[in-house]
Scaffold this active site. Structure first.
Site, PDB file in Angstrom:
ATOM      1  N   THR A  97       0.877  -1.174   0.000  1.00 18.18           N
ATOM      2  CA  THR A  97       0.000   0.000   0.000  1.00 18.18           C
ATOM      3  C   THR A  97       0.914   1.223   0.000  1.00 18.18           C
ATOM      4  OG1 THR A  97      -1.655  -1.171   1.281  1.00 18.18           O
ATOM      5  CG2 THR A  97      -1.845   1.221   1.196  1.00 18.18           C
TER       6      THR A  97
ATOM      7  N   LYS B 181      -7.865   1.492  -3.235  1.00 20.01           N
ATOM      8  CA  LYS B 181      -7.561   1.076  -1.847  1.00 20.01           C
ATOM      9  C   LYS B 181      -7.754   2.241  -0.867  1.00 20.01           C
ATOM     10  CE  LYS B 181      -5.216  -1.019   1.566  1.00 20.01           C
ATOM     11  NZ  LYS B 181      -5.493  -2.273   2.200  1.00 20.01           N
TER      12      LYS B 181
ATOM     13  N   LYS C 207      -2.074   5.050   8.567  1.00 20.58           N
ATOM     14  CA  LYS C 207      -1.223   5.102   7.363  1.00 20.58           C
ATOM     15  C   LYS C 207      -2.092   5.309   6.114  1.00 20.58           C
ATOM     16  CE  LYS C 207       1.414   2.315   4.162  1.00 20.58           C
ATOM     17  NZ  LYS C 207       1.986   1.055   3.732  1.00 20.58           N
TER      18      LYS C 207
HETATM   19  P1  NAD Z   1       5.904  -5.815   7.421  1.00 18.13           P
HETATM   20  O1  NAD Z   1       6.620  -4.680   8.051  1.00 18.13           O
HETATM   21  O2  NAD Z   1       5.559  -7.011   8.244  1.00 18.13           O
HETATM   22  O3  NAD Z   1       6.742  -6.339   6.141  1.00 18.13           O
HETATM   23  C1  NAD Z   1       7.506  -5.537   5.298  1.00 18.13           C
HETATM   24  C2  NAD Z   1       8.796  -6.275   5.005  1.00 18.13           C
HETATM   25  O4  NAD Z   1       9.572  -5.529   4.061  1.00 18.13           O
HETATM   26  C3  NAD Z   1       9.685  -6.458   6.243  1.00 18.13           C
HETATM   27  O5  NAD Z   1       9.943  -7.838   6.434  1.00 18.13           O
HETATM   28  C4  NAD Z   1      10.958  -5.679   5.911  1.00 18.13           C
HETATM   29  O6  NAD Z   1      12.142  -6.275   6.422  1.00 18.13           O
HETATM   30  C5  NAD Z   1      10.928  -5.717   4.400  1.00 18.13           C
HETATM   31  N1  NAD Z   1      11.740  -4.676   3.767  1.00 18.13           N
HETATM   32  C6  NAD Z   1      11.810  -3.355   4.079  1.00 18.13           C
HETATM   33  N2  NAD Z   1      12.665  -2.726   3.236  1.00 18.13           N
HETATM   34  C7  NAD Z   1      13.130  -3.670   2.387  1.00 18.13           C
HETATM   35  C8  NAD Z   1      14.048  -3.639   1.304  1.00 18.13           C
HETATM   36  N3  NAD Z   1      14.648  -2.502   0.924  1.00 18.13           N
HETATM   37  N4  NAD Z   1      14.303  -4.806   0.653  1.00 18.13           N
HETATM   38  C9  NAD Z   1      13.702  -5.954   1.041  1.00 18.13           C
HETATM   39  N5  NAD Z   1      12.828  -6.047   2.057  1.00 18.13           N
HETATM   40  C10 NAD Z   1      12.552  -4.912   2.720  1.00 18.13           C
HETATM   41  O7  NAD Z   1       4.585  -5.182   6.777  1.00 18.13           O
HETATM   42  P2  NAD Z   1       3.281  -5.976   6.273  1.00 18.13           P
HETATM   43  O8  NAD Z   1       2.252  -5.977   7.365  1.00 18.13           O
HETATM   44  O9  NAD Z   1       3.690  -7.252   5.631  1.00 18.13           O
HETATM   45  O10 NAD Z   1       2.726  -4.942   5.184  1.00 18.13           O
HETATM   46  C11 NAD Z   1       3.310  -4.846   3.888  1.00 18.13           C
HETATM   47  C12 NAD Z   1       2.460  -3.912   3.055  1.00 18.13           C
HETATM   48  O11 NAD Z   1       1.119  -4.404   2.986  1.00 18.13           O
HETATM   49  C13 NAD Z   1       2.345  -2.483   3.614  1.00 18.13           C
HETATM   50  O12 NAD Z   1       2.414  -1.569   2.540  1.00 18.13           O
HETATM   51  C14 NAD Z   1       0.988  -2.483   4.297  1.00 18.13           C
HETATM   52  O13 NAD Z   1       0.418  -1.181   4.341  1.00 18.13           O
HETATM   53  C15 NAD Z   1       0.203  -3.401   3.395  1.00 18.13           C
HETATM   54  N6  NAD Z   1      -0.940  -4.055   4.046  1.00 18.13           N
HETATM   55  C16 NAD Z   1      -0.812  -4.627   5.275  1.00 18.13           C
HETATM   56  C17 NAD Z   1      -1.901  -5.245   5.871  1.00 18.13           C
HETATM   57  C18 NAD Z   1      -1.778  -5.884   7.234  1.00 18.13           C
HETATM   58  O14 NAD Z   1      -2.831  -6.217   7.823  1.00 18.13           O
HETATM   59  N7  NAD Z   1      -0.579  -6.118   7.748  1.00 18.13           N
HETATM   60  C19 NAD Z   1      -3.135  -5.281   5.199  1.00 18.13           C
HETATM   61  C20 NAD Z   1      -3.254  -4.732   3.913  1.00 18.13           C
HETATM   62  C21 NAD Z   1      -2.126  -4.107   3.354  1.00 18.13           C
END
Ligand code: NAD
Length: 289
Positions: free
Chosen positions: A87, A162, A237
């Site tokens: 997102t 979204k 966010k």
């Molecule tokens: P998260 O923080 O658990 O995962 C993100 C991952 O990206 C981490 O493991 C981090 O180490 C990795 N990362 C960061 N920078 C990086 C890089 N340069 N190279 C490689 N890896 C890198 O977050 P999440 O909950 O998995 O969410 C991910 C996305 O999905 C976000 O944009 C969030 O807004 C969206 N989202 C989350 C949810 C939810 O319920 N968690 C629901 C819908 C959408």
């Protein structure tokens, strides 16, 4: 297919595992997260992105997406499908898509709804933007990771859908919670309030499917001490992204703006951090006018 998957956190990890379970060869990369089941790890994002049919990214925000895109796009083979499921702000989504098109890649922005339970169960909803052909190539992957994918138009439109959805969701949750708090003070039983509103013109997803009052309506995070679910800081966010987009296109969104202010206060100055976004109800309950 051979798939590079970058960003294996709470969402990306189980999504990558589901692709591997379905028989795809998945090469993963993350700065910190461990390898999901069935996924082979690469030493860098560029290594995960080269020599594959498709790259999927699931990253925290637009700034990180732009940095990862700068790193991996030069390493990707022409024609590779590039699906970003993070997102992010609409501007970053459109900039990265243009960069991908310029490099001969097929970009799709495809943020998801359904949370971590949906990621694990493979029941996410994808809202996608990008060229028709790119969407068609991504659809079989969406079918594995989710239950529904809607093609919303050109690049950036997935992110637009979204944040518009979540702006409605944030404002509606607040309206539902403040109405319950008012009903309490007027001496109206919460179950009666639910019975009336859920079948009257005030009904909504937040009332009918995700009721913020414990013990009322179907099971929801309110019945589990407001453990998320969908955390308040993630709602904040998305609301901020909606206001950033509204400013960019000069759209008047007073309810979205007020919802953003209230969730910011809740998360940053009160005790909202780490609670489900429906914990707005106990917040209102404690307050006076
Ligand atoms: P998260 O923080 O658990 O995962 C993100 C991952 O990206 C981490 O493991 C981090 O180490 C990795 N990362 C960061 N920078 C990086 C890089 N340069 N190279 C490689 N890896 C890198 O977050 P999440 O909950 O998995 O969410 C991910 C996305 O999905 C976000 O944009 C969030 O807004 C969206 N989202 C989350 C949810 C939810 O319920 N968690 C629901 C819908 C959408």
């Amino acid at each position: 297919m051979k798939i590079g998957f970058i960003g294996l956190g709470n969402m990306g990890g189980p999504m990558a595992a589901n692709l591997a379970k379905a028989g795809h060869e998945v090469i993963g990369f993350d700065l910190a997260a461990p390898a999901p089941e069935g996924v082979t790890m690469a030493a860098s994002g560029a290594k995960a992105g080269s020599g594959v049919d498709a790259v999927i990214t699931m990253l925290p925000n637009g700034k990180i997406l732009r940095a990862v895109a700068d790193e991996i796009i030069p390493a990707m083979d022409k024609g590779t499908l590039f699906v970003d499921c993070s997102t992010v702000d609409v501007d970053s989504a459109r900039a990265v898509a243009q960069q991908a098109v310029d490099a001969g890649l097929a970009p799709v922005d495809a943020p998801v709804s359904g949370g971590t339970t949906g990621a694990v169960a493979g029941t996410l909803t994808f809202m996608a933007g990008g060229p028709d052909q790119a969407f068609a190539r991504a659809e079989p992957l969406f079918d594995i990771m989710g239950q529904k994918a809607v093609h919303c138009g050109p690049s950036g439109n997935g992110q637009a859908a979204k944040i518009c959805n979540n702006m409605i969701l944030g404002a509606t949750m607040i309206a539902t919670c403040e109405s319950f708090a008012l009903a309490d003070k007027l001496g109206l039983d919460r179950q009666k309030m639910f019975d009336v509103v859920s079948t009257s013109s005030g009904y909504s997803w937040t009332m009918n499917a995700y009721c913020p009052a414990p013990g009322v309506g179907p099971q929801s995070p309110a019945d589990n001490d407001y453990k998320p679910g969908f955390a308040s800081e993630l709602m904040l966010k998305d609301l901020r992204l909606s206001q950033q987009a509204a400013e960019a296109v000069d759209a008047d969104t007073p309810m979205g703006q007020r919802a953003t202010e209230l969730y910011a206060q809740f998360v940053e100055s009160e005790d909202g951090l780490g609670s489900d976004f429906s914990a707005m109800l106990p917040r209102f309950e404690k307050r006076g006018r």
